[in-house]
Write an enzyme that holds these catalytic residues in place. Sequence first.
Site, PDB file in Angstrom:
ATOM      1  CB  CYS A  84      -1.075   0.154   1.058  1.00 36.09           C
ATOM      2  SG  CYS A  84      -2.366   1.065   0.791  1.00 36.09           S
ATOM      3  CG  HIS A 179      -3.526  -3.197   3.585  1.00 42.12           C
ATOM      4  ND1 HIS A 179      -2.619  -2.508   4.555  1.00 42.12           N
ATOM      5  CD2 HIS A 179      -4.201  -2.357   2.917  1.00 42.12           C
ATOM      6  CE1 HIS A 179      -2.577  -1.208   3.992  1.00 42.12           C
ATOM      7  NE2 HIS A 179      -3.497  -1.091   3.559  1.00 42.12           N
ATOM      8  CD  GLU A 181      -0.874  -5.341   6.034  1.00 43.31           C
ATOM      9  OE1 GLU A 181      -0.554  -5.831   4.964  1.00 43.31           O
ATOM     10  OE2 GLU A 181      -0.999  -3.960   6.142  1.00 43.31           O
TER      11      GLU A 181
HETATM   12  N1  GLN Z   1      -3.083   6.183  -0.304  1.00 52.99           N
HETATM   13  C1  GLN Z   1      -2.501   6.259   1.061  1.00 52.99           C
HETATM   14  C2  GLN Z   1      -1.218   6.979   0.823  1.00 52.99           C
HETATM   15  O1  GLN Z   1      -1.080   7.811  -0.233  1.00 52.99           O
HETATM   16  C3  GLN Z   1      -2.020   4.701   1.534  1.00 52.99           C
HETATM   17  C4  GLN Z   1      -2.978   4.119   1.912  1.00 52.99           C
HETATM   18  C5  GLN Z   1      -2.558   2.821   2.865  1.00 52.99           C
HETATM   19  O2  GLN Z   1      -1.544   2.383   3.085  1.00 52.99           O
HETATM   20  N2  GLN Z   1      -3.420   2.293   3.429  1.00 52.99           N
HETATM   21  O3  GLN Z   1      -0.353   7.193   1.625  1.00 52.99           O
END
Ligand code: GLN
Length: 197
Positions: A84, A179, A181
């Site tokens: 992410c 994610h 995890e």
């Molecule tokens: N979109 C988020 C960002 O720009 C990341 C979101 C996440 O890690 N759940 O940091």
Amino acid sequence: MRIGVIAIQGDVSEHVEALEAALSHRGKEAEIVTIKQKGIVPCCDALIIPGGESTTLGKLLVREGIADEIKQIKNAGRPIMGTCAGLILLAKEGDEQVKKTHQYLLGLMDTRVNRNAFGRQRDSFEVELDIDFLDSTYNAVFIRAPAIVQSGKDVRTLSRIDDMVVAAEQENVLALAFHPELTADTRVHDYFLAKLF
Ligand code: GLN
């Protein structure tokens, strides 16, 4: 073996638990260390950069002197997985917002990312995803997820939703928009560990 999890911000303990589960699944042992300061990344055989808020994470990685250490272990060929916000930080290039705010990116993958690729309507969702290295679908949790919208020839696409790439790898670097995890399915962490053992 020592596996580091960047613990400046984000879902750290979930990654530690997923790693423990995947290690026991593989019948392997490794020390898992959480990293808040410089000096530890160079001692790690593999590294995870978790989700969180990529702007904050990036700033703190630079401030703490950890960002350069991550670049060094990438160049040393050690496996790195970013999930992410981690996928965003690994990219070479961001969207307009990233550029306008001069957000820090590690630039370890030849990718261009859209930070909030799925928009407000779909802030969080789960989907059964086809992932290249798995032989059945994976229930993936997306939270304000980014996506890779462009990538260079050395980047291997591992999964996509419509025209957006949500999992990819380049040499020793693996990036996921979701994610792994947050679900009990350890197959993604297992795939990452297979690069080590
Ligand atoms: N979109 C988020 C960002 O720009 C990341 C979101 C996440 O890690 N759940 O940091």
